[in-house]
Design a protein around this motif. Structure first.
Motif, PDB file in Angstrom:
ATOM      1  N   PHE A 113     -63.520 -18.218  18.093  1.00 21.33           N
ATOM      2  CA  PHE A 113     -62.660 -18.791  19.125  1.00 21.33           C
ATOM      3  C   PHE A 113     -62.794 -20.311  19.171  1.00 21.33           C
ATOM      4  N   GLU A 114     -63.998 -20.823  18.997  1.00 23.57           N
ATOM      5  CA  GLU A 114     -64.199 -22.274  18.969  1.00 23.57           C
ATOM      6  C   GLU A 114     -63.422 -22.900  17.813  1.00 23.57           C
ATOM      7  N   ALA A 115     -63.497 -22.266  16.632  1.00 21.28           N
ATOM      8  CA  ALA A 115     -62.784 -22.786  15.466  1.00 21.28           C
ATOM      9  C   ALA A 115     -61.273 -22.736  15.682  1.00 21.28           C
ATOM     10  N   CYS A 116     -60.798 -21.683  16.354  1.00 17.89           N
ATOM     11  CA  CYS A 116     -59.373 -21.591  16.671  1.00 17.89           C
ATOM     12  C   CYS A 116     -58.951 -22.742  17.567  1.00 17.89           C
ATOM     13  N   PHE A 117     -59.737 -23.035  18.580  1.00 16.88           N
ATOM     14  CA  PHE A 117     -59.389 -24.136  19.477  1.00 16.88           C
ATOM     15  C   PHE A 117     -59.375 -25.467  18.738  1.00 16.88           C
ATOM     16  N   ASP A 118     -60.316 -25.670  17.835  1.00 18.18           N
ATOM     17  CA  ASP A 118     -60.317 -26.903  17.044  1.00 18.18           C
ATOM     18  C   ASP A 118     -59.014 -27.008  16.243  1.00 18.18           C
ATOM     19  N   PHE A 119     -58.630 -25.910  15.619  1.00 14.29           N
ATOM     20  CA  PHE A 119     -57.427 -25.877  14.786  1.00 14.29           C
ATOM     21  C   PHE A 119     -56.173 -26.073  15.627  1.00 14.29           C
ATOM     22  N   PHE A 120     -56.059 -25.344  16.727  1.00 12.84           N
ATOM     23  CA  PHE A 120     -54.878 -25.451  17.575  1.00 12.84           C
ATOM     24  C   PHE A 120     -54.753 -26.847  18.183  1.00 12.84           C
ATOM     25  N   THR A 121     -55.881 -27.448  18.539  1.00 11.81           N
ATOM     26  CA  THR A 121     -55.850 -28.785  19.129  1.00 11.81           C
ATOM     27  C   THR A 121     -55.386 -29.822  18.110  1.00 11.81           C
ATOM     28  N   LYS A 122     -55.873 -29.715  16.880  1.00 12.92           N
ATOM     29  CA  LYS A 122     -55.508 -30.685  15.839  1.00 12.92           C
ATOM     30  C   LYS A 122     -54.020 -30.626  15.524  1.00 12.92           C
ATOM     31  N   TYR A 123     -53.439 -29.424  15.563  1.00 18.13           N
ATOM     32  CA  TYR A 123     -52.020 -29.263  15.232  1.00 18.13           C
ATOM     33  C   TYR A 123     -51.229 -28.838  16.462  1.00 18.13           C
ATOM     34  N   GLN A 141     -49.350 -16.969  36.413  1.00 25.57           N
ATOM     35  CA  GLN A 141     -49.622 -17.457  37.773  1.00 25.57           C
ATOM     36  C   GLN A 141     -50.088 -18.892  37.637  1.00 25.57           C
ATOM     37  N   GLY A 142     -49.274 -19.811  38.128  1.00 25.61           N
ATOM     38  CA  GLY A 142     -49.570 -21.214  37.903  1.00 25.61           C
ATOM     39  C   GLY A 142     -49.401 -21.537  36.430  1.00 25.61           C
ATOM     40  N   ASN A 143     -50.404 -22.139  35.829  1.00 21.66           N
ATOM     41  CA  ASN A 143     -50.313 -22.495  34.413  1.00 21.66           C
ATOM     42  C   ASN A 143     -51.149 -21.579  33.519  1.00 21.66           C
ATOM     43  N   ARG A 144     -51.489 -20.382  34.043  1.00 17.30           N
ATOM     44  CA  ARG A 144     -52.271 -19.429  33.250  1.00 17.30           C
ATOM     45  C   ARG A 144     -51.580 -18.076  33.213  1.00 17.30           C
ATOM     46  N   PHE A 145     -51.805 -17.368  32.122  1.00 15.28           N
ATOM     47  CA  PHE A 145     -51.298 -16.004  32.002  1.00 15.28           C
ATOM     48  C   PHE A 145     -52.224 -15.050  32.758  1.00 15.28           C
ATOM     49  N   VAL A 146     -51.625 -14.061  33.413  1.00 17.92           N
ATOM     50  CA  VAL A 146     -52.399 -13.102  34.204  1.00 17.92           C
ATOM     51  C   VAL A 146     -53.298 -12.262  33.304  1.00 17.92           C
ATOM     52  N   ASN A 147     -52.776 -11.851  32.157  1.00 20.66           N
ATOM     53  CA  ASN A 147     -53.508 -10.926  31.282  1.00 20.66           C
ATOM     54  C   ASN A 147     -54.005 -11.577  29.988  1.00 20.66           C
ATOM     55  N   PHE A 148     -54.271 -12.864  30.049  1.00 26.80           N
ATOM     56  CA  PHE A 148     -54.858 -13.557  28.905  1.00 26.80           C
ATOM     57  C   PHE A 148     -55.605 -14.789  29.411  1.00 26.80           C
ATOM     58  N   LEU A 177     -63.825 -14.747  25.083  1.00 31.02           N
ATOM     59  CA  LEU A 177     -62.799 -15.786  25.054  1.00 31.02           C
ATOM     60  C   LEU A 177     -62.692 -16.513  26.392  1.00 31.02           C
ATOM     61  N   LYS A 178     -62.891 -15.819  27.493  1.00 32.17           N
ATOM     62  CA  LYS A 178     -62.796 -16.476  28.806  1.00 32.17           C
ATOM     63  C   LYS A 178     -63.753 -17.661  28.899  1.00 32.17           C
ATOM     64  N   GLU A 179     -64.957 -17.500  28.381  1.00 32.79           N
ATOM     65  CA  GLU A 179     -65.945 -18.579  28.464  1.00 32.79           C
ATOM     66  C   GLU A 179     -65.488 -19.785  27.654  1.00 32.79           C
ATOM     67  N   VAL A 180     -65.030 -19.535  26.430  1.00 32.33           N
ATOM     68  CA  VAL A 180     -64.555 -20.629  25.573  1.00 32.33           C
ATOM     69  C   VAL A 180     -63.270 -21.224  26.144  1.00 32.33           C
ATOM     70  N   PHE A 181     -62.371 -20.393  26.611  1.00 34.55           N
ATOM     71  CA  PHE A 181     -61.085 -20.810  27.157  1.00 34.55           C
ATOM     72  C   PHE A 181     -61.279 -21.769  28.336  1.00 34.55           C
ATOM     73  N   ASP A 182     -62.160 -21.406  29.255  1.00 33.25           N
ATOM     74  CA  ASP A 182     -62.391 -22.247  30.432  1.00 33.25           C
ATOM     75  C   ASP A 182     -63.053 -23.564  30.055  1.00 33.25           C
ATOM     76  N   ARG A 183     -63.999 -23.514  29.139  1.00 30.89           N
ATOM     77  CA  ARG A 183     -64.705 -24.734  28.732  1.00 30.89           C
ATOM     78  C   ARG A 183     -63.792 -25.675  27.961  1.00 30.89           C
ATOM     79  N   ARG A 184     -62.846 -25.120  27.216  1.00 33.70           N
ATOM     80  CA  ARG A 184     -61.951 -25.951  26.410  1.00 33.70           C
ATOM     81  C   ARG A 184     -60.606 -26.228  27.114  1.00 33.70           C
ATOM     82  N   ASN A 185     -60.513 -25.903  28.417  1.00 34.36           N
ATOM     83  CA  ASN A 185     -59.271 -26.116  29.170  1.00 34.36           C
ATOM     84  C   ASN A 185     -58.070 -25.505  28.441  1.00 34.36           C
TER      85      ASN A 185
END
Length: 448
Positions: free
Chosen positions: A14-24, A247-254, A260-268
């Motif tokens: 998940f960390e590597a995915c965030f790095d990749f998604f952020t770069k592109y 709900q707001g800027n987040r998906f209810v079921n993701f 992933l929740k831990e990485v997701f929250d830390r990486r905004n």
């Protein structure tokens, strides 16, 4: 989907995915219609792009590996990708006699056979079809197995047509195939259990399935699988991830999994993963149109969007297929369709100030559409190299789509495992050339 071989833990992946998604990020975080408004294509910088034939059938991004930018892109893709073997072609002895196209027929026949197999393995004699539509899958499954089928459909028109088709063409299934007008949610368990008791009093183990598990429906099906004691197996084809509730800027079921929740929250994660990201996850990677045709469609629609933006308007479709692109050989033909029948421009703010707008004035305001000369000017203002950048942009999206979808679906798989379901996987059931919706979630509860 699953954990790519390059990673030891889900967290590392998940960390590597965030790095990749952020770069592109520019490929992921905006609607394709806004690429000219956001100047998205300026992020693509390729030396001597004017001399590159991006429309050649043999063109791939791997051929650009001598450019550092694409070398990194291709290397990261390789690490994050999950490879699937060839799809096993399935056949069914029952012919689908219904007015549907080859794609739909292929999907129904294949999934019916997969459901039949999983029911046999785990001893299920009843199937719950969530999002049963017109009932094609249900009738084929019943005719092949004789098992009970409970079809749940929230669209009243589809439900009524399914009942009507059953009465006309499948009267022999009335005792074993039951359709209910019902919107499936994670709280539907008690209602569905009551339906089963009412209609199939002596039923055994149950399988939940769904061919069109759009938006949150696949997650709702997972929840029912976990909560309902009689349900032993699950086989769902998810799609349309961008329709998941927010709900707001987040998906209810993701995200669902703790990992992933831990990485997701830390990486905004909510700053990166929105509707365009989810739309790309559901985007078909194979298309019967050429790349040049896709570029034409992308740029033409983006020009309309830029025009509307500069005139403080919103583009509203008048019909599902606003412009029949396949019948457009030129931009002139495109904008003629767009301005006459395809789209309507709606001002973002009333042009009459505080004066009440009459129905006649409002209608006049809505049909005062595009200035075709200005659209032509915008189209001509972009050089050929900009269209080549649009081609690169489309190819990058196609390359990234499996990684984006795996990121989403692996979260669901981890969640099931966290909930104690060891027998679960994502499996490729369909050939992508015949159906872009080709990945199914399968799961089973081990018998005690």
């Amino acid at each position: 989907m699953s954990l790519p071989k390059a990673f030891a833990t889900p967290e590392d992946y998940f960390e590597a995915c965030f790095d990749f998604f952020t770069k592109y990020k520019f490929v992921l975080d905006g609607p394709n219609t806004d690429i000219l408004i956001n100047k998205t294509l300026n992020n693509i910088d390729i030396p001597d792009l004017e001399c590159l034939d991006v429309y050649d059938e043999k063109f791939t991004l791997n051929g650009l590996k001598d450019i550092e930018y694409f070398k990194d892109f291709c290397t990261a893709l390789e690490r994050l990708s999950v490879l699937y073997g060839d799809v096993e072609e399935r056949t069914n002895n029952i012919e689908l006699e219904a007015p549907v196209g080859p794609k739909k027929k292929y999907e129904v026949i294949t999934l019916a056979k997969e459901v039949e197999d999983i029911c046999y393995i785990y001893g299920c004699d009843t199937v719950i079809d969530v999002g049963s539509g017109l009932g094609y899958l249900d009738q084929m499954f019943y005719e092949a197995t004789g098992y009970n089928v409970l079809g749940l459909e929230c669209n009243l028109s589809h439900y009524a047509r399914a009942v009507d088709r059953q009465m006309k063409y499948h009267e022999s299934s009335l005792e074993n195939v039951v359709y209910i007008h019902h919107r499936v949610t994670k709280n539907s368990g008690e209602d569905i259990s009551q339906y089963l008791r009412d209609y199939f009093r002596n039923h055994g183990a149950v399988c939940i399935t769904g061919l069109h598990s759009c938006g949150d429906l696949a997650v709702e099906g997972m929840s029912l699988f976990l909560k309902m004691e009689d349900v032993r197996t699950l086989i769902l084809m998810p799609c349309c991830y961008h329709k998941m509730e927010r709900q707001g800027n987040r998906f209810v079921n993701f995200p669902l999994s703790s990992a992933l929740k831990e990485v997701f929250d830390r990486r905004n994660g909510e700053e990166l993963i929105g509707v365009p990201f989810m739309r790309l996850a559901a985007h078909p990677t194979q298309n019967d149109r050429s790349l040049e045709q896709m570029v034409f469609s992308l740029m033409s629609r983006a020009v309309l969007q830029l025009y509307a933006f500069t005139h403080k308007c919103t583009v509203s479709r008048n019909r599902r297929k606003a412009v029949k692109v396949r019948k457009c050989d030129t931009f002139e033909e495109y904008i003629t369709q767009a301005a006459t029948t395809g789209f309507t421009l709606i001002p973002n703010t009333p042009i009459y100030g505080s004066i009440p707008v009459s129905a006649e004035d409002e209608q006049h305001e809505r049909i005062n559409n595009f200035d075709l000369d200005k659209l032509r000017h915008i189209w001509r203002s972009y050089p050929e190299v900009h269209f080549k950048k649009a081609a690169i942009y489309i190819v990058m999206q196609n390359y990234m789509q499996p990684v984006v979808e795996n990121f989403l679906l692996y979260d669901r798989l981890l969640y099931l495992k966290e909930m104690g379901v060891d027998v679960c996987e994502h499996k490729k059931f369909f050939n992508e050339g015949q159906s872009p919706r080709c990945i199914a979630l399968t799961a089973a509860k081990e018998t005690k």
